[in-house]
Design an enzyme around this catalytic site. Structure first.
Site, PDB file in Angstrom:
ATOM      1  N   TRP A   1      34.364 -38.302 -32.596  1.00 32.31           N
ATOM      2  CA  TRP A   1      35.099 -39.030 -33.769  1.00 32.31           C
ATOM      3  C   TRP A   1      36.454 -38.393 -33.812  1.00 32.31           C
ATOM      4  O   TRP A   1      37.181 -39.003 -34.537  1.00 32.31           O
ATOM      5  CB  TRP A   1      34.226 -38.709 -35.091  1.00 32.31           C
ATOM      6  CG  TRP A   1      34.180 -37.131 -35.495  1.00 32.31           C
ATOM      7  CD1 TRP A   1      34.069 -36.095 -34.696  1.00 32.31           C
ATOM      8  CD2 TRP A   1      34.559 -36.761 -36.790  1.00 32.31           C
ATOM      9  NE1 TRP A   1      34.221 -35.058 -35.602  1.00 32.31           N
ATOM     10  CE2 TRP A   1      34.404 -35.491 -36.808  1.00 32.31           C
ATOM     11  CE3 TRP A   1      34.748 -37.200 -38.182  1.00 32.31           C
ATOM     12  CZ2 TRP A   1      34.467 -34.570 -37.756  1.00 32.31           C
ATOM     13  CZ3 TRP A   1      34.729 -36.592 -39.121  1.00 32.31           C
ATOM     14  CH2 TRP A   1      34.816 -35.094 -39.382  1.00 32.31           C
ATOM     15  N   ASP A   2      36.876 -37.365 -33.237  1.00 36.75           N
ATOM     16  CA  ASP A   2      38.164 -37.018 -33.058  1.00 36.75           C
ATOM     17  C   ASP A   2      39.107 -38.215 -32.964  1.00 36.75           C
ATOM     18  O   ASP A   2      40.140 -38.037 -33.636  1.00 36.75           O
ATOM     19  CB  ASP A   2      38.380 -35.930 -31.920  1.00 36.75           C
ATOM     20  CG  ASP A   2      37.237 -34.617 -31.787  1.00 36.75           C
ATOM     21  OD1 ASP A   2      36.275 -34.878 -32.610  1.00 36.75           O
ATOM     22  OD2 ASP A   2      37.818 -33.514 -31.679  1.00 36.75           O
TER      23      ASP A   2
ATOM     24  N   GLU B   1      28.987 -28.478 -39.782  1.00 38.33           N
ATOM     25  CA  GLU B   1      27.946 -28.495 -38.941  1.00 38.33           C
ATOM     26  C   GLU B   1      27.245 -26.904 -39.132  1.00 38.33           C
ATOM     27  O   GLU B   1      26.383 -26.835 -38.371  1.00 38.33           O
ATOM     28  CB  GLU B   1      28.239 -28.511 -37.540  1.00 38.33           C
ATOM     29  CG  GLU B   1      28.920 -30.107 -37.095  1.00 38.33           C
ATOM     30  CD  GLU B   1      29.614 -30.118 -35.805  1.00 38.33           C
ATOM     31  OE1 GLU B   1      29.963 -28.837 -35.178  1.00 38.33           O
ATOM     32  OE2 GLU B   1      29.704 -31.225 -35.225  1.00 38.33           O
TER      33      GLU B   1
ATOM     34  N   LYS C   1      31.907 -24.830 -42.199  1.00 43.80           N
ATOM     35  CA  LYS C   1      32.751 -24.941 -40.837  1.00 43.80           C
ATOM     36  C   LYS C   1      34.137 -25.383 -40.945  1.00 43.80           C
ATOM     37  O   LYS C   1      35.119 -25.005 -40.416  1.00 43.80           O
ATOM     38  CB  LYS C   1      32.045 -25.200 -39.527  1.00 43.80           C
ATOM     39  CG  LYS C   1      32.486 -25.356 -38.397  1.00 43.80           C
ATOM     40  CD  LYS C   1      31.637 -25.976 -37.197  1.00 43.80           C
ATOM     41  CE  LYS C   1      32.210 -25.924 -36.052  1.00 43.80           C
ATOM     42  NZ  LYS C   1      31.647 -26.873 -35.049  1.00 43.80           N
ATOM     43  N   GLN C   2      34.065 -26.612 -41.453  1.00 40.69           N
ATOM     44  CA  GLN C   2      35.372 -27.591 -41.513  1.00 40.69           C
ATOM     45  C   GLN C   2      35.117 -28.451 -42.572  1.00 40.69           C
ATOM     46  O   GLN C   2      34.020 -28.932 -43.006  1.00 40.69           O
ATOM     47  CB  GLN C   2      35.289 -28.236 -40.081  1.00 40.69           C
ATOM     48  CG  GLN C   2      34.153 -29.315 -39.788  1.00 40.69           C
ATOM     49  CD  GLN C   2      34.210 -29.566 -38.401  1.00 40.69           C
ATOM     50  OE1 GLN C   2      33.697 -29.058 -37.512  1.00 40.69           O
ATOM     51  NE2 GLN C   2      34.537 -30.857 -38.021  1.00 40.69           N
TER      52      GLN C   2
HETATM   53  C1  BGC Z   1      33.653 -29.983 -34.230  1.00 42.88           C
HETATM   54  C2  BGC Z   1      33.301 -31.565 -34.079  1.00 42.88           C
HETATM   55  C3  BGC Z   1      34.498 -31.908 -33.132  1.00 42.88           C
HETATM   56  C4  BGC Z   1      34.217 -31.388 -31.695  1.00 42.88           C
HETATM   57  C5  BGC Z   1      35.157 -31.835 -30.770  1.00 42.88           C
HETATM   58  C6  BGC Z   1      33.332 -29.411 -32.895  1.00 42.88           C
HETATM   59  O1  BGC Z   1      33.482 -28.018 -33.030  1.00 42.88           O
HETATM   60  O2  BGC Z   1      32.656 -29.354 -35.241  1.00 42.88           O
HETATM   61  O3  BGC Z   1      33.627 -32.016 -35.610  1.00 42.88           O
HETATM   62  O4  BGC Z   1      34.032 -33.371 -32.957  1.00 42.88           O
HETATM   63  O5  BGC Z   1      34.231 -29.864 -31.990  1.00 42.88           O
HETATM   64  O6  BGC Z   1      36.260 -31.573 -31.027  1.00 42.88           O
END
Ligand code: BGC
Length: 773
Positions: free
Chosen positions: A350-351, A490, A601-602
């Site tokens: 999804w980035d 996550e 986490k984010q």
């Molecule tokens: C993140 C995801 C992201 C992926 C690739 C993961 O660490 O939690 O949101 O899509 O890295 O960048």
């Protein structure tokens, strides 16, 4: 012959280059080399080369990638193939090989000139007999011809005449090693070599793609004693034995042509390409390449006056965004690390849609369209995924490669190196809405209804279908729920009613119904065709609206959004902040325990507020930002800019600036200490969004609106936007905002600082901040 346009080797003149277009490496340290290889990567979106030194010093990780070339030999899921390295140079004197990390060297530095995506290098070597040589090189990956890599290098003996051998060619010993487990894997085999007109043909082991490398060298200076081609230890090298007088420059321009395709014919194409390119010469090709980059920068450059570091850092992000995607539609999307490393297998997340696509939609909309087409062409695979999981419609893969199948690995290593199960393939379903969010961004920016009719609406309806089949009605509350998902954060997996997922699903269902209605009014025959194709009838659409109205969204009366059911019941651990105001991991929580805490986490709720910024009021944003900021560790690079966007939305420019610096400098200063594995494409896109949507105050809606908020220290921000076929330039200072019609199709009406204005080509409208009037 020394080329006059090459910069002089004198330090003083190099320093006089305009700094805010240059990224420098001064000296060489083995430990930092992978970092520089990633940030100095050159790419045109088809072909990407890490910025390894030509002699491949110890610890170097040369990476050569072609968008869409994946292989799964020896693996459960495919990864982007690390192809042969075309940039090798060996310099052999009668006292051994020259190179950093080998003999003695000094005065080593490199400069990436982002203006024309050219990487320069200067090194002085000393051989074992104490004689010094000045080595210079420069290289670029053509932005005009996606297959072309051009390299120039030269050597100048400083202490006396010398006889040396220069060897340059392709190294086919490269392997994929950037993976959390498993040993190195060579995903290709050498199929054939040609020594005359040096050409190497390799083939990927499982996907059976052919990749050909062919090159031509133009030699000048020195006396050529012998020229031949050798193939040894999987390296095809062209060798030049030369005599060079003291202080004379001997140089080679090398034109490499690299083509991938389904048949061996690529070899012929590569040979022809090398031949044609060499006949045009370095200078002409570099001029065309530079012109193409200039055209890109004309639109994409953002100038921040008053803060040189922010200006440079953002330009660096834009440089990588421009490098990540070719103007030609190669039917590919952008991997998380773009073409600068093979971490995450070169998979697309999804980035791309949430973080990078807005940049393209507003600068080079045809590229945003290519990204959406990449998804559309894989809609059948998304349908298969939904079906296999027992749902209707289409669910895009959490990680995608070339076929569009789900390619998320089942195991990975966590931050502590522990092997953990990966559940995101099945559970991180917000990807469905993310792709649709990108579609809406594209539609708003371009007004491209043709694309909606041909591809967009079908994807949207299938996604709405998925959500309608995914929700479950809670008989007690009457609400629709989405259970057992992973949200953007996550840390806590398999949660119920993740606010981000539920909200975005609701939005998706409503938007699908809206588009259905609009199509029925404006393009009824297209709607009939699509409906026939996917067997969609109006009652299904009514049901979407009905479900959307009842999807659970956990929010307290005081406005605080609960990230998922039960989140508030978790142990409340808060982050600590360092001197820059950035969060640090609270030491008392071991990673396996984190899921029992409220640590995030984010950005999750915060990202929701950033994406749907017009649907939440300031108080809600402030309340949630305050709350989640104290619990977010930003372990993903995607996170800081979302916080910055919300901070900017509530008028907290200081706080937004802190996040902007975090995001824009994340790779430039290796803040996550993993840039060596490849740059973070999403962080580049998110920093751009924070600059444009946050500080630039740009909002996309039926009308474009601009309401800037300059952070402390910034005198002005200047950027261009392509809006519905018009090119506009915004220049905001702390006193006024000027919008210029650079190229328009007619009068463009927009809102600047809350006032309706109209710009035409070459006209400028300016608005002053209310307080100042
Ligand atoms: C993140 C995801 C992201 C992926 C690739 C993961 O660490 O939690 O949101 O899509 O890295 O960048």
């Amino acid at each position: 012959m020394r080329m006059s346009w090459l910069p002089s080797t004198k330090k003083s003149s190099r320093e006089s280059w305009e700094d805010n277009w240059l990224i420098r490496e001064v000296g060489w340290e083995e430990a930092k080399q992978r970092f520089y290889e990633a940030i100095f990567a050159l790419s045109n979106g088809y072909l990407g080369l890490r910025g390894s030194l030509e002699e491949i010093p110890r610890g170097s990780y040369p990476g050569t990638y072609i968008a869409g070339v994946y292989d799964d030999y020896g693996l459960e899921v495919p990864e982007i193939v690390n192809l042969p390295n075309p940039l090798m140079v060996e310099i052999e004197t009668d006292a051994g090989r020259l190179g950093v990390g080998k003999g003695e060297f000094f005065d080593h530095d490199r400069i990436l000139d982002m203006r024309n995506a050219t990487l320069w290098r200067w090194t002085t070597f000393r051989d074992e007999k104490g004689r010094s040589y000045r080595y210079e090189s420069c290289r670029f990956v053509s932005m005009v011809d996606p297959h072309l890599v051009v390299q120039h290098f030269s050597i100048r003996p400083l202490d006396g005449p010398c006889e040396i051998e220069l060897r340059t060619g392709v190294d086919a010993t490269t392997k994929n090693e950037m993976r959390p487990f498993g040993g190195p894997i060579a995903h290709y085999e050498i199929a054939k070599i040609w020594k005359k007109r040096p050409t190497l043909l390799v083939r990927t082991k499982r996907t059976g793609l052919w990749i050909a490398y062919s090159w031509l060298c133009r030699f000048s200076g020195g006396r050529l004693l012998e020229r031949c081609t050798v193939f040894k230890d999987k390296k095809l090298l062209e060798c030049f034995r030369v005599k060079i007088p003291k202080d004379k420059v001997c140089s080679i321009d090398r034109f490499s042509y690299i083509v991938a395709g389904p048949s061996r014919k690529v070899a012929r194409m590569a040979r022809r390409g090398a031949q044609t390119s060499a006949s045009r010469g370095f200078r002409e090709i570099h001029d065309l390449h530079s012109r193409k980059w200039r055209e890109k920068w004309e639109v994409a450059n953002v100038e921040i006056e008053g803060d040189k570091q922010c200006d440079l850092a953002l330009r660096f992000c834009i440089y990588h965004l421009c490098s990540a995607l070719s103007d030609r539609d190669f039917d590919v999307s952008i991997p998380a690390k773009a073409l600068t490393g093979e971490w995450y297998g070169g998979h697309v997340f999804w980035d791309t849609e949430i973080f990078m696509l807005p940049f393209y939609a507003l600068t080079f909309p045809h590229l945003a369209k290519h990204l959406l087409l990449y998804r559309y062409r894989r809609l059948d695979e998304a349908r298969n995924k939904a079906r296999r999981m027992g749902y209707a419609g289409a669910l895009f893969p959490w990680e995608s490669a070339q076929t569009g199948e789900e390619v998320t690995p089942r195991r990975w290593r966590d931050f502590n190196g522990r092997v953990v199960k990966v559940l995101t393939a099945d559970r991180e379903q917000h990807i469905a809405s993310d792709v649709m969010y990108a579609l809406r961004t594209y539609l708003l920016a371009t007004g491209d209804w043709k694309f909606m009719r041909q591809a967009g609406a079908e994807m949207l309806f299938e996604t709405a279908r998925f959500w309608a089949s995914r929700v479950r009605r809670n008989r007690k509350t009457g609400e629709y729920e989405i259970r057992g998902v992973i949200g953007p954060n996550e840390f806590q997996e398999c949660v119920d009613n993740n606010a981000f997922t539920n909200y975005s699903a609701r939005w998706c269902l409503r938007w699908a119904a809206e588009i259905y209605r609009e199509l029925s009014l404006k393009y009824p025959s297209d709607l009939r065709r699509i409906s026939r194709k996917i067997r969609l009838d109006p009652s299904e659409v009514e049901n979407w609206v009905n479900i959307a109205g009842k999807i659970r969204f956990p929010q307290r009366p005081d406005g605080l959004i609960e990230e998922f059911d039960g989140y508030f019941g978790l142990k409340d651990v808060q982050v600590k902040f360092d001197r820059q105001g950035m969060p640090t991991w609270p030491g008392e929580v071991p990673l396996p325990e984190v899921r029992h805490t409220r640590l995030v986490k984010q950005a999750d709720v915060v990202l929701l507020l950033a994406l749907f910024r017009d649907e939440f009021d300031k108080a809600t944003k402030a309340k949630n930002l305050d709350f989640y900021e104290r619990r977010c560790v930003h372990k993903s690079s995607l996170s800081p800019a979302a916080h910055g966007l919300v901070a900017a939305d509530i008028g907290d420019a200081n706080r937004a600036l802190r996040y902007f610096k975090f995001a824009s400098c994340l790779d430039l200063f290796d803040l996550h200490q993993n840039t060596g594995k490849g740059i973070h494409g999403a962080v580049m896109g998110s920093a751009w969004q924070l600059a444009i949507f946050g500080f630039g105050g740009v909002r996309l809606g039926e009308k474009l609106s601009v309401n800037p908020l300059l952070p402390p220290g910034w005198h002005s921000i200047r950027f261009k936007l392509r809006w519905r076929g018009n090119l506009l330039e915004v220049h905001a200072t702390s006193r006024e905002v000027r919008v210029k019609g650079v190229k328009t199709r007619g009068p463009v009406s927009l809102e600047v600082l809350g006032k309706r204005v109209t710009v035409t080509e070459n006209s400028i409208v300016s608005s002053r901040y209310v307080e100042e009037q």
